[in-house]
Design an enzyme around this catalytic site. Structure first.
Site, short mmCIF file in Angstrom:
data_model
loop_
_atom_site.label_atom_id
_atom_site.label_comp_id
_atom_site.label_asym_id
_atom_site.label_seq_id
_atom_site.Cartn_x
_atom_site.Cartn_y
_atom_site.Cartn_z
CD GLU A 87 0.36 6.31 5.04
OE1 GLU A 87 0.87 5.48 5.79
OE2 GLU A 87 0.14 6.12 3.83
CD GLU B 294 3.81 -4.30 1.78
OE1 GLU B 294 3.75 -3.36 2.56
OE2 GLU B 294 3.54 -4.20 0.57
NE ARG C 211 8.40 -0.75 5.60
CZ ARG C 211 8.08 -1.67 4.69
NH1 ARG C 211 8.99 -2.18 3.93
NH2 ARG C 211 6.84 -2.08 4.55
CG HIS C 212 6.45 4.64 5.27
ND1 HIS C 212 6.94 3.81 6.26
CD2 HIS C 212 5.28 4.08 4.84
CE1 HIS C 212 6.09 2.80 6.43
NE2 HIS C 212 5.09 2.93 5.59
CB SER D 173 -0.34 -4.80 -1.26
OG SER D 173 -0.15 -5.05 0.10
NE ARG E 181 7.97 0.72 0.91
CZ ARG E 181 6.93 0.48 1.70
NH1 ARG E 181 6.32 -0.69 1.64
NH2 ARG E 181 6.50 1.41 2.52
NE ARG F 256 -0.42 5.50 -0.68
CZ ARG F 256 -0.09 4.20 -0.75
NH1 ARG F 256 0.54 3.63 0.27
NH2 ARG F 256 -0.39 3.48 -1.82
#
Lengths: 547, 547
Positions: B321, B470, B327-328, B473, B521, B319
């Site tokens: 991002e 979260e 948490r990323h 998913s 996670r 990712r």
């Protein structure tokens, strides 16, 4: 019952009857236009027929509730009915006379008459023959028609009673039949599939037979297979191949976990150009130059410096090399091991030995069904291997080649041809397809390879071969930062770019070694498949990035 | 015995005595020059001393063969001696009076007198106290001096007899001692390590105590830890964390394999920009635009179309991002599942439920030692979870939040704050830290999510939460090519770029669903760690690409 080819008021006039337009078209254009119109006409006809049939069925057929296309909303998580589906692979004589509900792909649909049809339904690797016969309780002629109108590979739900036929059934894995009472289509496949599963599943022997009888069979080329991979994957051989791949990985993991190894994950995004070796995929990482790891080599060694004792990794490996061979991919799954050694790189060879003998034993004993599936399409000789894996030194290998008339440089690497030849010689002499060649020339190994204590032109390294092809590379590593720096410089590597790696050995580093192997190659060579693209789910080579 | 600080004829004159050169240097430069010369002098002195000591020892010490630095060639795979090393973790009272040989890192070295010293040796997560006492059979004063002169974290071989001390030993995991007879240094660590293991292993409680007593303790920041990750990884908490991570992956795999799932590997190099979603790492693939897969989503669905029934994958996910949160990560390990469903996405939730309850049970029962190690440095409350995982609809969640005074958009997504709050409310009402929230608004889910049958503004999807964050998913997917095309277009995706994916559903596609979860996670939230960088071996975030 609706007519099979109903007259339709909506049929357009045949193409070519409108002269005023035709006059302006060339013959070729006209033909194209005609074909297009014909297709359109047929489609419309079919749609009308289906609608008419459905309407007629609902009206006239008291069993219309026993078959049909399931409406979309029913497969959108509308309800949990509590119904139980039986796996096709579990259908056997013990279930005779019992009612079952199965779901699978309509692999073959054979109409016998207007009152009878066979439907072969496939789930994963298992197939079962379903029989529709018109009767007064469940099956109407319309239902038989509905069944024979299904397109191949459509997903169906079949409810029926298990029965045992008098004669053995050819062409299905299960030796029972299902006497159909209900038949619903969950999802329709397009009528003309780009490749047929039966074509994709043919063995070379079938083609040879067909040639003798003059029969014309469709041969699906490797590229076409990959272009329509989701269809190609449905053949028994492919289903088996990827299940075996899953087993190989699992045995690798279970064996190492049972010996106290820790499974780790190292980064695939690395700074600069990893290992300074072969071509890498470069990318921009938030403004910094980065590349994709060619192997977890430096990081798995750093994990050893991190105190984990012995580690393994299963992860993606990226090679940007322009290798257009049957055994190279631009992306593959690496099975990597790194471990502290007490004295000798033979401790690493011992792990290779026990791990792979355990793996081959397991595959032969537990995956018979899968190996048979592969064998039916791609016949192969079982792998020959010894209880204790043969170890030859590189120089012994060179000597064997020399005696057989093949001269190779004792300080160079073996080329693919020499490896093949040596594999043959080893097989003749030692009766094994699996052996370890160790003590390679230092010059042909990466900079992090430990030189031999008694001769720095050789190294504490090894390769492992299956059927004459290199499959594993391993070695003791240099854990002394000064020697490591010297070796990196000697190999033309800019030491600054790997300073964190080299520094890792300044904080107390245990002697260690390890090896790496490609998952796809293990499967390919164990099963003697001729192309590594057959053992990669969605392969990547210099010319292929899709699907 | 050689003098500790021998006079050396090779000592250079102290810096600054050469006036003619000094005259041309500024004071600062002079100081630098002096420091450099001093360092050099000390280094040379030390080298000379070591050489002299070694020579003197060999001459004067009849036990000189019982200790020393192992020559390089001895650790270059010179021979297989047949000696057996005992694992430190297995040293217990049953081995009392027995001779053992161990290898590990010299974690602590405590001189008591010239005749006695303690050495704590660590292997993986285990430590044992080794005692050197001068005696007439094995240990000379020179040997004690050699031991106390070892740098911390050096790798040593210790041979000795296991004994049981009168009082329990604080500060080591093993409750026996080793009475040393032989001590060899395999690899010397640099004398001044960038971080000390004991500093890196301290808990917040130790800092609080120290503050009260006025003691000065070194605090090792998260960035420093990562810069010297190979040292940081040696703390008990980190050794435990990555062993737990390995267990989590293993339970994930074993559970799914036991239920008939097939482990697959999908490509990480994909054409164009995958899923058309968030930022991707772009690269050039042999002249074609490519990127790194943000998830195996499209490919695991294609594996379902390929007939594998139910599959899972453990693999790298990328990712790009710019998320600077706790948490990323820019690269992590995805645990992915995809499976045919018969009727309802609850079938996927059922797998999540059983898998994670089994996982939590296993961790609590089997990894007590590891969880204790983490708890000592980072205390946490055990995770609360129910035998049957709670399922709430999104609207029920919205309602709970509303009742507690938090208004959220019933057609939008929950932000991190709302998720935290809802986690607290659920814990209060249902006594669980682990629950499923399902039937999310369609607008906040990816294009491949199946809309609800009764309300197309909602979807057959779910998120799973641990401790208010979260973690998973999942959803039923659209397996109808027309609807899929429509949804992709509605989400602004160029359908041409995903045509192979969409076409995969034209050849007979079963209804299916799945979920994805990040390995890091799971570990972070199960152990209530405050930063995902603690659960990634070599983490990658927008600012970190090294080591």
């Amino acid at each position: 019952m609706a007519s099979a080819e109903p007259e339709s008021s909506q049929t357009p006039p045949p193409a070519g009857e409108n002269d005023s337009e035709l006059a302006n078209l060339s013959k070729k254009q006209a033909k194209k236009e005609a074909q297009k119109a014909e297709r359109l006409r047929k489609q419309q006809e079919a749609a009308t027929a289906a609608a008419a049939a459905a309407a007629a069925s609902a009206e006239a057929d008291p069993f219309s509730g026993n078959y049909g296309d399931v409406p979309t909303e029913e497969i959108q998580s509308k309800a949990v009915s509590g119904r139980q589906w039986t796996e096709i692979g579990s259908l056997d004589a013990e279930r005779a006379e019992r009612m079952v509900l199965i779901r699978g792909a309509a692999q073959a649909i054979r109409p016998v008459s207007k009152k009878m049809a066979f439907l072969v339904v496939r789930q994963y690797v298992s197939t079962v023959q379903c029989v529709l016969v018109v009767n007064k309780e469940w099956v109407s002629p319309q239902m038989v028609k509905f069944a024979t109108g299904l397109s191949k590979e459509s997903i169906v739900d079949v409810e029926g009673v298990v029965s045992i036929p008098k004669d053995p059934i050819k062409g299905t894995t299960q030796q029972v039949e299902v006497q159909v009472r209900k038949l619903y289509c969950i999802n329709r496949a397009m009528p003309n599939l780009p490749i047929n599963i039966e074509d994709a599943a043919r063995s070379e022997m079938e083609f040879e037979k067909a040639e003798q009888t003059g029969e014309q069979l469709v041969r699906v080329g490797q590229d076409t297979r990959l272009n329509y991979r989701v269809l190609d994957l449905r053949t028994p051989a492919n289903q088996a191949t990827f299940r075996i791949q899953c087993h190989v990985e699992d045995i690798f993991r279970r064996f190492l976990l049972s010996e106290g190894f820790v499974g780790i994950h190292t980064p695939k995004l690395v700074p600069g150009s990893s290992e300074g070796g072969a071509a890498v995929f470069k990318l921009d990482y938030k403004g910094q130059p980065a590349c994709l790891a060619q192997s977890p080599q430096l990081y798995k060694q750093m994990a050893i410096c991190g105190g984990f004792g012995c580690v393994f990794e299963v992860g993606s490996v990226f090679r940007a090399e322009d290798s257009y061979t049957h055994r190279h991919l631009c992306e593959f799954v690496g099975l990597d091991v790194e471990m502290e050694i007490k004295e000798h790189y033979f401790e690493v060879c011992d792990v290779v030995d026990r791990l792979f003998v355990a793996m081959f034993d397991y595959l032969n004993e537990t995956c018979k069904k899968e190996l048979d599936s592969i064998n039916r399409q791609y016949p192969f000789e079982p792998l020959k291997y010894l209880r204790n894996t043969l170890r030859l030194t590189f120089l012994e290998g060179v000597e064997m080649l020399k005696e057989a008339g093949t001269e190779v440089d004792p300080f160079g690497d073996l080329n693919t041809e020499a490896e093949k030849t040596l594999g043959r010689l080893v097989r003749e002499k030692y009766d094994t397809d699996f052996y370890i060649l160790h003590r390679y020339p230092l010059a042909v190994r990466p900079f992090y390879t430990m030189p031999c204590y008694d001769d720095p032109t050789y190294s504490n390294s090894f390769d492992v071969f299956i059927r004459g092809e290199e499959i594993i590379s391993g070695a003791q590593r240099v854990h002394l930062p000064e020697l490591l720096t010297k070796r990196a410089e000697a190999c033309g590597i800019d030491v600054k770019t790997i300073s964190t790696y080299i520094d890792s050995f300044r904080y107390g580093a245990p002697p260690h070694g390890g090896f790496g192997v490609g998952l796809e190659r293990v499967v390919m060579l164990f099963c003697a498949l001729n192309n590594i693209r057959k053992t990669s789910l969605f392969p990547r080579d210099p010319q292929r990035l899709v699907p």
